[in-house]
Design a protein around this motif. Structure first.
Motif, PDB file in Angstrom:
ATOM      1  N   SER A   1       0.840  -1.154   0.192  1.00 19.58           N
ATOM      2  CA  SER A   1      -0.002   0.108  -0.035  1.00 19.58           C
ATOM      3  C   SER A   1       1.014   1.237  -0.119  1.00 19.58           C
ATOM      4  O   SER A   1       2.056   1.142   0.564  1.00 19.58           O
ATOM      5  CB  SER A   1      -0.837   0.111   1.282  1.00 19.58           C
ATOM      6  OG  SER A   1      -0.241   0.582   2.531  1.00 19.58           O
TER       7      SER A   1
ATOM      8  N   ASN B   1      -0.601  -2.306  -4.824  1.00 21.81           N
ATOM      9  CA  ASN B   1      -1.836  -2.656  -3.532  1.00 21.81           C
ATOM     10  C   ASN B   1      -2.120  -4.170  -3.707  1.00 21.81           C
ATOM     11  O   ASN B   1      -2.091  -4.782  -4.570  1.00 21.81           O
ATOM     12  CB  ASN B   1      -2.975  -1.892  -3.745  1.00 21.81           C
ATOM     13  CG  ASN B   1      -2.770  -0.435  -3.600  1.00 21.81           C
ATOM     14  OD1 ASN B   1      -2.070   0.071  -2.736  1.00 21.81           O
ATOM     15  ND2 ASN B   1      -3.524   0.532  -4.274  1.00 21.81           N
TER      16      ASN B   1
ATOM     17  N   PHE C   1      -2.511  -5.851   6.281  1.00 23.55           N
ATOM     18  CA  PHE C   1      -3.472  -5.609   5.294  1.00 23.55           C
ATOM     19  C   PHE C   1      -4.574  -6.429   5.421  1.00 23.55           C
ATOM     20  O   PHE C   1      -4.548  -7.463   5.389  1.00 23.55           O
ATOM     21  CB  PHE C   1      -2.830  -5.848   3.940  1.00 23.55           C
ATOM     22  CG  PHE C   1      -3.467  -5.100   2.892  1.00 23.55           C
ATOM     23  CD1 PHE C   1      -3.147  -3.836   2.236  1.00 23.55           C
ATOM     24  CD2 PHE C   1      -4.844  -5.593   2.467  1.00 23.55           C
ATOM     25  CE1 PHE C   1      -3.879  -3.386   1.328  1.00 23.55           C
ATOM     26  CE2 PHE C   1      -5.216  -5.124   1.303  1.00 23.55           C
ATOM     27  CZ  PHE C   1      -4.929  -4.088   0.711  1.00 23.55           C
TER      28      PHE C   1
ATOM     29  N   LEU D   1     -11.427  -5.485   2.333  1.00 27.27           N
ATOM     30  CA  LEU D   1     -12.012  -5.409   1.009  1.00 27.27           C
ATOM     31  C   LEU D   1     -12.995  -6.409   0.630  1.00 27.27           C
ATOM     32  O   LEU D   1     -13.819  -6.019  -0.187  1.00 27.27           O
ATOM     33  CB  LEU D   1     -10.553  -6.185   0.194  1.00 27.27           C
ATOM     34  CG  LEU D   1      -9.226  -5.673   0.401  1.00 27.27           C
ATOM     35  CD1 LEU D   1      -8.143  -5.897  -0.589  1.00 27.27           C
ATOM     36  CD2 LEU D   1      -9.417  -3.923  -0.011  1.00 27.27           C
TER      37      LEU D   1
ATOM     38  N   ILE E   1      -7.019   2.273   3.144  1.00 21.29           N
ATOM     39  CA  ILE E   1      -7.954   1.645   2.532  1.00 21.29           C
ATOM     40  C   ILE E   1      -9.109   2.353   2.317  1.00 21.29           C
ATOM     41  O   ILE E   1      -9.906   2.314   1.332  1.00 21.29           O
ATOM     42  CB  ILE E   1      -7.884   0.178   2.912  1.00 21.29           C
ATOM     43  CG1 ILE E   1      -6.487  -0.617   2.865  1.00 21.29           C
ATOM     44  CG2 ILE E   1      -8.924  -0.691   1.867  1.00 21.29           C
ATOM     45  CD1 ILE E   1      -6.644  -1.835   3.418  1.00 21.29           C
TER      46      ILE E   1
ATOM     47  N   PHE F   1      -7.950  -2.118  -5.794  1.00 16.32           N
ATOM     48  CA  PHE F   1      -7.522  -3.248  -5.078  1.00 16.32           C
ATOM     49  C   PHE F   1      -7.944  -4.848  -5.858  1.00 16.32           C
ATOM     50  O   PHE F   1      -8.414  -5.670  -5.131  1.00 16.32           O
ATOM     51  CB  PHE F   1      -8.135  -3.331  -3.729  1.00 16.32           C
ATOM     52  CG  PHE F   1      -7.525  -2.062  -2.827  1.00 16.32           C
ATOM     53  CD1 PHE F   1      -6.399  -2.118  -2.294  1.00 16.32           C
ATOM     54  CD2 PHE F   1      -8.719  -0.979  -2.587  1.00 16.32           C
ATOM     55  CE1 PHE F   1      -5.877  -0.919  -1.683  1.00 16.32           C
ATOM     56  CE2 PHE F   1      -8.144   0.074  -1.799  1.00 16.32           C
ATOM     57  CZ  PHE F   1      -6.846   0.165  -1.341  1.00 16.32           C
TER      58      PHE F   1
END
Length: 299
Positions: free
Chosen positions: A70, A93, A208, A213, A233, A279
């Motif tokens: 990132s 990413n 992460f 996501l 994010i 992403f």
């Protein structure tokens, strides 16, 4: 053994992940002279220890490219110095296969049926092992404050771990058994995220967080503590909630529980678009192929 293997194979390029693999290969490559090497850095603070900085200073030679997962990690590495700089450090990413996930996510009603949730309650949810670093006890306490004023809300924590019994005891002794559910680990739990009206990440530390996501893919608004690279994010939603801050976490959860559904839907749409733009695996693969081609074009 690794040195012998690499010498026999005569690799043109190697890719390592995290510090320990980089530590070994950076020293080996002084003798192997593999033309190109890439190290992927996943976490903030991976190079905060002086030994690791010193190792980097001596062994991060021009053959190496550093890939940060990132831009936040990239900024951190460049601030460390000791060999890291804007020329040898790039960002690709981390990503998920958005197309595959979007084709499999259960619609809201089906997901709620799977989790035995009614369609009328406002549901906060999270997915993660029931271990201390996930901060679930602080999430439950924040929910408890909100529940005392609003009985039409529920909390579901999907995951299993050594603190399950302790968390269940707190739920039972504080009269939350009708509102807070611990169903344990569920295979492909990410497919059920659309059952939530709001996803909550209460972690005390994170790298992460891929589950963020997955929530973005499901168009679910997110409340998260300010840990690791999570704020970068979901920057548009960053509420600056410190880990263990029960009062602030409860206030932000309340904000989403009373927010008009159209506004929450707009936030969900925006988050999904952010996922697709930044992403998604297609972009991830494209960027890595570009990097590999650039490094090997002279071979």
């Amino acid at each position: 053994e690794l040195g012998k293997f690499c010498h026999a194979e005569q690799f043109d390029i190697v890719i390592t992940h995290r510090f320990k693999a980089f530590d070994i290969m950076s020293k080996l490559n002084i003798f192997l002279a593999i033309p190109h090497a890439i190290n992927v850095v996943h976490n903030l603070d991976d190079f905060s220890r002086f030994y690791r900085k010193l190792n980097t200073f001596f062994f991060l030679n021009p053959r190496w490219t550093i890939v940060a997962v990132s831009q936040t990690v990239n900024n951190y590495l460049c601030s460390v110095g000791y060999g890291f700089n804007k020329k040898n450090t790039i960002t690709i990413n981390n990503a998920i296969d958005a197309d595959k996930l979007l084709s499999r996510i259960y619609p809201r009603e089906k997901a709620r049926k799977q989790l035995a949730l009614d369609n009328k309650s406002f549901v906060f949810g999270t997915i993660g092992r029931t271990v201390s670093v996930k901060g679930h006890i602080y999430l439950i306490k924040a929910f408890e404050q909100l529940y005392s004023h609003n009985k039409n809300i529920k909390l579901i924590i999907i995951g299993d771990g050594k603190l399950t019994t302790e968390l269940q005891q707190y739920i039972d002794t504080h009269g939350l058994h009708n509102a807070v559910s611990l169903p344990g680990a569920i295979v492909d739990a990410k497919l059920l995220i659309a059952a939530f009206d709001c996803f909550v990440l209460s972690s005390l530390a994170e790298g992460f967080s891929l589950v963020i996501l997955e929530a973005m893919a499901a168009k679910v608004p997110i409340v998260a503590t300010r840990v690791g690279i999570v704020p970068s994010i979901i920057s548009a939603q960053d509420e600056s909630i410190a880990p263990k801050d029960i009062e602030k976490l409860s206030l932000v959860m309340q904000k989403y529980s009373i927010m008009p559904s159209a506004e929450r839907s707009a936030i969900g749409e925006s988050l999904q678009q952010c996922l697709l733009d930044n992403f998604d695996n297609k972009l991830y693969r494209k960027n890595y192929l570009k990097l590999i081609k650039e490094k090997t074009k002279s071979l």
